[in-house]
Each structure stands twice: as structure tokens, then as C-alpha cells.
Design an enzyme around this catalytic site. Structure first.
Site, mmCIF file in Angstrom:
data_model
loop_
_atom_site.group_PDB
_atom_site.id
_atom_site.type_symbol
_atom_site.label_atom_id
_atom_site.label_comp_id
_atom_site.label_asym_id
_atom_site.label_seq_id
_atom_site.Cartn_x
_atom_site.Cartn_y
_atom_site.Cartn_z
ATOM 1 N N ARG A 1 -17.094 -4.105 0.564
ATOM 2 C CA ARG A 1 -17.198 -4.803 1.851
ATOM 3 C C ARG A 1 -18.637 -4.760 2.359
ATOM 4 N NH1 ARG A 1 -12.572 -1.822 5.068
ATOM 5 N NH2 ARG A 1 -13.548 -0.093 3.972
ATOM 6 N N LYS B 1 0.844 -1.205 0.000
ATOM 7 C CA LYS B 1 0.000 0.000 0.000
ATOM 8 C C LYS B 1 0.878 1.253 0.000
ATOM 9 C CE LYS B 1 -4.043 -0.269 2.282
ATOM 10 N NZ LYS B 1 -4.897 -0.280 3.478
ATOM 11 N N CYS C 1 -19.016 0.151 7.701
ATOM 12 C CA CYS C 1 -19.281 0.943 8.908
ATOM 13 C C CYS C 1 -20.590 0.537 9.575
ATOM 14 C CB CYS C 1 -19.281 2.415 8.556
ATOM 15 S SG CYS C 1 -17.701 2.916 7.868
HETATM 16 C C1 UGA Z 1 -21.493 5.719 7.345
HETATM 17 C C2 UGA Z 1 -22.063 6.975 8.014
HETATM 18 O O1 UGA Z 1 -23.086 7.533 7.193
HETATM 19 C C3 UGA Z 1 -20.962 8.025 8.228
HETATM 20 O O2 UGA Z 1 -21.480 9.135 8.929
HETATM 21 C C4 UGA Z 1 -19.816 7.377 9.039
HETATM 22 O O3 UGA Z 1 -18.746 8.260 9.226
HETATM 23 C C5 UGA Z 1 -19.303 6.166 8.302
HETATM 24 O O4 UGA Z 1 -20.396 5.241 8.125
HETATM 25 C C6 UGA Z 1 -18.228 5.529 9.121
HETATM 26 O O5 UGA Z 1 -18.508 5.042 10.208
HETATM 27 O O6 UGA Z 1 -17.058 5.576 8.713
HETATM 28 P P1 UGA Z 1 -20.854 5.041 4.834
HETATM 29 O O7 UGA Z 1 -20.650 3.668 5.358
HETATM 30 O O8 UGA Z 1 -19.823 5.635 3.931
HETATM 31 O O9 UGA Z 1 -21.050 6.094 6.043
HETATM 32 O O10 UGA Z 1 -22.193 5.040 3.982
HETATM 33 P P2 UGA Z 1 -23.693 5.541 4.191
HETATM 34 O O11 UGA Z 1 -23.936 6.691 3.304
HETATM 35 O O12 UGA Z 1 -24.023 5.689 5.628
HETATM 36 O O13 UGA Z 1 -24.488 4.291 3.614
HETATM 37 C C7 UGA Z 1 -24.417 3.017 4.265
HETATM 38 C C8 UGA Z 1 -25.326 2.035 3.580
HETATM 39 O O14 UGA Z 1 -26.685 2.378 3.812
HETATM 40 C C9 UGA Z 1 -25.164 1.958 2.056
HETATM 41 O O15 UGA Z 1 -25.188 0.595 1.692
HETATM 42 C C10 UGA Z 1 -26.375 2.676 1.528
HETATM 43 O O16 UGA Z 1 -26.785 2.198 0.265
HETATM 44 C C11 UGA Z 1 -27.403 2.353 2.606
HETATM 45 N N1 UGA Z 1 -28.493 3.343 2.707
HETATM 46 C C12 UGA Z 1 -28.217 4.622 3.036
HETATM 47 C C13 UGA Z 1 -29.789 2.946 2.480
HETATM 48 O O17 UGA Z 1 -30.065 1.760 2.188
HETATM 49 N N2 UGA Z 1 -30.796 3.866 2.608
HETATM 50 C C14 UGA Z 1 -30.559 5.147 2.938
HETATM 51 O O18 UGA Z 1 -31.533 5.929 3.037
HETATM 52 C C15 UGA Z 1 -29.244 5.550 3.155
#
Ligand code: UGA
Length: 454
Positions: A350, A39, A283
Site C-alpha cells: 500500500r 479473513k 501509515c
Molecule cells: C510507521 C511508524 O514508523 C510507526 O512508528 C507507526 O506505528 C506506524 O507507521 C503506524 O502508524 O502504524 P511503518 O509504516 O511500518 O511504521 O514503516 P516505517 O519504518 O516508518 O517506514 C515508512 C516508510 O518510510 C517506508 O517506505 C520506508 O522505506 C521509508 N523510510 C523510512 C525512508 O525512506 N527513510 C528512512 O530513513 C526511514
């Protein structure tokens, strides 16, 4: 001109890279390290191991300005900074509990190689009381050096796909500290973000005037808890929207109409109410598990969270059931999968629902052809038996069904009339409610989405 601070970042995963690049982007001098030599070699060669919009430009700019460098020498990295951000992974163990061995290893290394006092900042998502363990490890393993350490928790709230913008324009910066000096140091580190005045790669000098970022100072325990509490709440919101979608399907209502109206209540808010294949990524699924585990250990009944997790796991089952209802037998059917990443604008697969779905389709001997704008290489390493298409048109050719599993914008913009003509059976299952049902029907598709009348 503000004084640039010297910062070390340990761990060049997604959080570490975004943190390092953004801290350099706002003017600090940053050195990043990782124990994965390949990396570091990739980064030193000017390439990125992940796809994240704007990150390449930010890294490139900061490296050229001499504000960002990558090293495989952990002692060099540790001694370069007055503050050290720990950004190593905390993956789930079989029990759901977070694996903190990387944090422990880094703590022992910092304690033994640091030659001057350091502020050690936990950026990785960790269970409550990790900061206390960290402090203890630093004191015990560093007892002979005479070097002193301050510990702080600074959880990150970045979302993949929009991480750079999230870092530079956060709604809140949470710092958990025990001493005023640690608070002062962190305030100084984030001053450019709080006061503006950095070159923003996302908005090219025209950052929208939003509400100012809040700088919240808490105890270390609270800061650690805030991160898990936030992610678990988001996960619950999504699962709730999915339950409402199921009910809409059974009783003939439209989930888009329902969640839109519900979300207009400011006490609820419009975000994270999109139903579909559920939440994936590294996450939300792992954090909800770790939080459940933490609750159990502390004697707090987190059945509510368990239910949200169970509902999420059933999303792929329910989607497959819809596919079976339409196709009857899956064996030997050609299934096109549009989208592999767990969400758009990332190459991260993931815990992606699409990956679990493909696993099940292959187990039923369906023939799978898949396409994703960014995540094919990572998926190829998981499934060699899948055929990978060069675009959204090739994936649909002669398919008996096309499944939309990630809501990439480019999928919405495909020529769906052309796709209609090229499929063996014009059946589309939209697991992300990306397309307009009326338009799909008008073209002639057999179209099913989530919680909306077909
Ligand atoms: C999430 C949190 O939103 C961030 O605030 C946090 O910092 C991050 O985890 C972390 O802990 O590092 P992330 O995993 O990048 O961010 O993605 P999200 O936008 O939260 O989406 C997560 C999942 O939920 C995706 O699979 C998305 O498709 C799904 N999702 C999201 C839904 O099915 N419906 C929604 O309305 C929103």
C-alpha cells in the site's frame, strides 16, 4: 502467576492481528473478529493473511494454548472481553481526511450488543477528539441497555516488519484516559510488557537489556495527537534527508557522510535520515495527510507538513528522471524492478513507491519484470501485465536497467558479478542506497544511487 485478562480485538488487519497475537502472547485470553469473513476463515484455518516476522509462531503458540481465537460473530467477540481494542482501518478519504466510518460502526455495535461494562480502547490511528465522539456514540446507542463504557486511547507505534518486537519491547506505551480505573486496567493489561517475564518469540529468551518502557498517562486528546505528531515528524525527517540528498547530488557531497554526522547529535538522532524513494506504506502517507487536514480545520497553518508531503511525492519523479537520463527512451526497454513492498520484511504494497514507479513505467510502455521476496502475490492483483521473476537473478536477465526499490537484505547478498554478466546493459539505479558504489563500479556497473557521488 499473573491473572490473565479477557480481551476482545475488533479488526484483524495488521494492527489488530499484531495486537491480538501479542496480547495473547503475554498471557491474556484474546478473541479477535473482523467483518471480512474470508479473513476469519483464513485465520481459523491457521493461516495468516499478512506476512510479518514472528507473527505466525506467536499466533500458533497462543491458539494451541487456548489463549487466542478468531470468530466471525462480533457479539461473541465483544462479550468475551472486559476490554475491547478497536483496531479497524481509518483509510484516507479523497480530501485526505481520515474515514472514521468503521470506528462509528463498531461503536454502535458495541453499544447495542455489550451485556456488561467494557473498557473500549482506540488502537486505530484517529484524529484528535475521536475519543469524545466514541464516548458519545457508546452512551447514546447503549442508553437502553444500562451498560456503562469507559473509553481510552492507546495509540500503537509498531513498525511493519518489526511489529512483534516493537509491541513486546516498546520505548513507550501511551494511554489516554479520563478515569483512574481505565488507567489501572490498561496498566494491568501491559504489566507483562512492563515487567518482562513473557516468552519472547523474537529473542528466544535472550531479550537485550534496553532502557525500560515508559508508561505514559495522558488525556485522550493528547494520546490521539501524539500518534499523528510522531508519524508526521518521522515523515518530515525523511523528506529533509531527501532534500539534503538532492543538494549533495548537485554540489558533489555524500549524503551518507552528511546524515551520519548530523544524526550523531543526540538532539537529532540517527534514525529516519535515509534518503531514497521516500516514505510509503499505509501509515506515514495517510497520517501526514490527516494531520494536515486536522491542522487546517483547527486553523493552524501546517505548510511545513505540506512541503514534506510534496517532497515525498516528487521522489518517484526524480528517480524516473534519472532513469530517462541514462536510458533516453523507456518505451520497449526491459526494466527489472527489485522490490515491491513499501519496506523490507513485509508483503504490504500500500502506497509503496515501487507500485507508483511501475505504473509510470507501464504508462511509458516499458517492459517491466519484477521480483520481491514476499509481495508478488499482492502486486499481481494490481498489475497483470508485469512479468514476475522467481528471484533477483531472473529479474536482471537481459534487462536494460535494474531498479532497486526496496532494501531487502537478500538483494544486498546477490552475486552482483553474475548479474553484471546477465544484463543487456549493466545499469543499476539504487533507490534505497543499498549497495556500495565503489564495489559496483569495480564490477563495472553503471551505478547511480541517491545523494552519493556516482
Ligand atoms: C510507521 C511508524 O514508523 C510507526 O512508528 C507507526 O506505528 C506506524 O507507521 C503506524 O502508524 O502504524 P511503518 O509504516 O511500518 O511504521 O514503516 P516505517 O519504518 O516508518 O517506514 C515508512 C516508510 O518510510 C517506508 O517506505 C520506508 O522505506 C521509508 N523510510 C523510512 C525512508 O525512506 N527513510 C528512512 O530513513 C526511514
Amino acid at each position: 502467576m499473573r491473572a490473565a485478562l479477557e480481551i476482545s480485538v475488533i479488526g484483524c488487519g495488521y494492527v489488530g492481528l499484531v495486537t491480538g497475537a501479542c496480547l495473547a502472547g503475554i498471557g491474556h485470553r484474546v478473541v479477535c473478529t473482523d467483518n471480512d469473513e474470508s479473513k476469519i476463515a483464513t485465520l481459523q484455518a491457521g493461516q495468516l493473511p499478512i506476512f510479518e516476522p514472528h507473527l505466525d509462531a506467536l499466533v500458533d503458540r497462543s491458539r494451541k494454548a487456548g489463549r487466542l481465537r478468531f470468530t466471525g460473530d462480533v457479539a461473541d467477540c465483544i462479550n468475551a472481553g472486559e476490554a475491547i481494542f478497536i483496531c479497524v482501518g481509518t483509510p484516507p478519504l479523497e480530501t485526505g481526511e481520515a474515514d472514521l466510518s468503521a470506528i462509528d460502526r463498531v461503536a454502535r455495535t458495541i453499544a447495542t450488543v455489550a451485556k456488561a461494562p467494557k473498557l473500549v480502547v482506540e488502537k486505530s490511528t484517529v484524529p484528535v477528539q475521536t475519543g469524545q465522539q466514541l464516548k458519545q456514540a457508546l452512551a447514546i446507542y447503549g442508553r437502553n441497555s444500562g451498560v456503562t463504557f469507559r473509553v481510552a486511547s492507546n495509540p500503537e507505534f509498531l513498525r511493519e516488519g518489526t511489529a512483534v518486537g516493537d509491541f513486546l519491547h516498546p520505548d513507550r506505551i501511551v494511554v489516554g484516559v479520563e478515569e483512574a480505573a481505565a488507567e489501572r486496567q490498561l496498566r494491568e493489561i501491559y504489566r507483562p510488557v512492563l515487567e518482562g517475564g513473557f516468552e519472547c518469540p523474537v529473542h528466544a529468551g535472550k531479550c537485550p537489556a534496553g532502557s525500560p518502557s515508559q508508561f505514559l498517562v495522558t488525556t485522550i486528546n493528547s494520546a490521539e495527537l501524539i500518534k499523528h505528531a510522531s508519524n508526521s515528524f518521522l515523515a518530515m525527517k525523511i523528506s529533509y534527508a531527501n532534500l539534503i540528498a538532492d543538494l549533495c547530488e548537485r554540489l558533489g557531497a555524500n549524503v551518507d557522510e552528511v546524515t551520519r554526522a548530523v544524526g550523531l547529535d543526540p538532539r537529532i538522532g540517527p534514525h529516519f535520515l535515509r534518503p531514497g524513494l521516500g516514505f510509503g506504506g499505509f501509515c506515514l502517507p495517510k497520517d501526514i495527510q490527516a494531520f494536515i487536514h486536522l491542522g487546517e480545520k483547527a486553523g493552524v497553518d501546517f505548510a511545513m507538513l505540506k512541503e514534506a508531503e510534496r517532497i515525498n511525492k516528487q521522489r518517484v519523479d526524480a528517480f524516473l528522471e534519472k532513469l530517462r537520463r541514462a536510458l533516453w527512451v523507456l518505451k520497449e526497454k526491459q526494466i527489472g524492478v527489485l522490490g515491491l513492498a513499501f519496506k523490507p520484511d513485509t508483503d504490504d504494497i500500500r502506497f509503496a513507491p515501487a507500485i507508483e514507479l511501475i505504473r509510470r513505467l507501464l504508462a511509458e510502455r516499458a517492459q517491466v519484470c519484477a521480483y520481491d521476496p514476499q509481495a508478488i502475490e499482492k502486486t499481481r492483483a494490481v498489475f497483470s501485465e508485469v512479468r514476475y521473476a522467481k528471484d533477483g537473478y531472473e529479474v536482471a536477465e537481459q534487462a536494460d536497467a535494474l531498479l532497486i526499490t526496496t532494501e531487502w537484505k537478500e538483494f544486498r547478498e546477490l552475486d552482483w558479478r553474475r548479474i553484471f554478466k546477465s544484463m543487456a546493459r549493466p545499469l543499476v539505479l539504487d533507490g534505497r542506497n543499498l549497495l556500495d558504489p565503489a564495489r559496483m563500479k569495480e564490477i563495472g556497473f553503471e551505478y547511480h544511487s541517491v545523494g552519493r557521488p556516482d
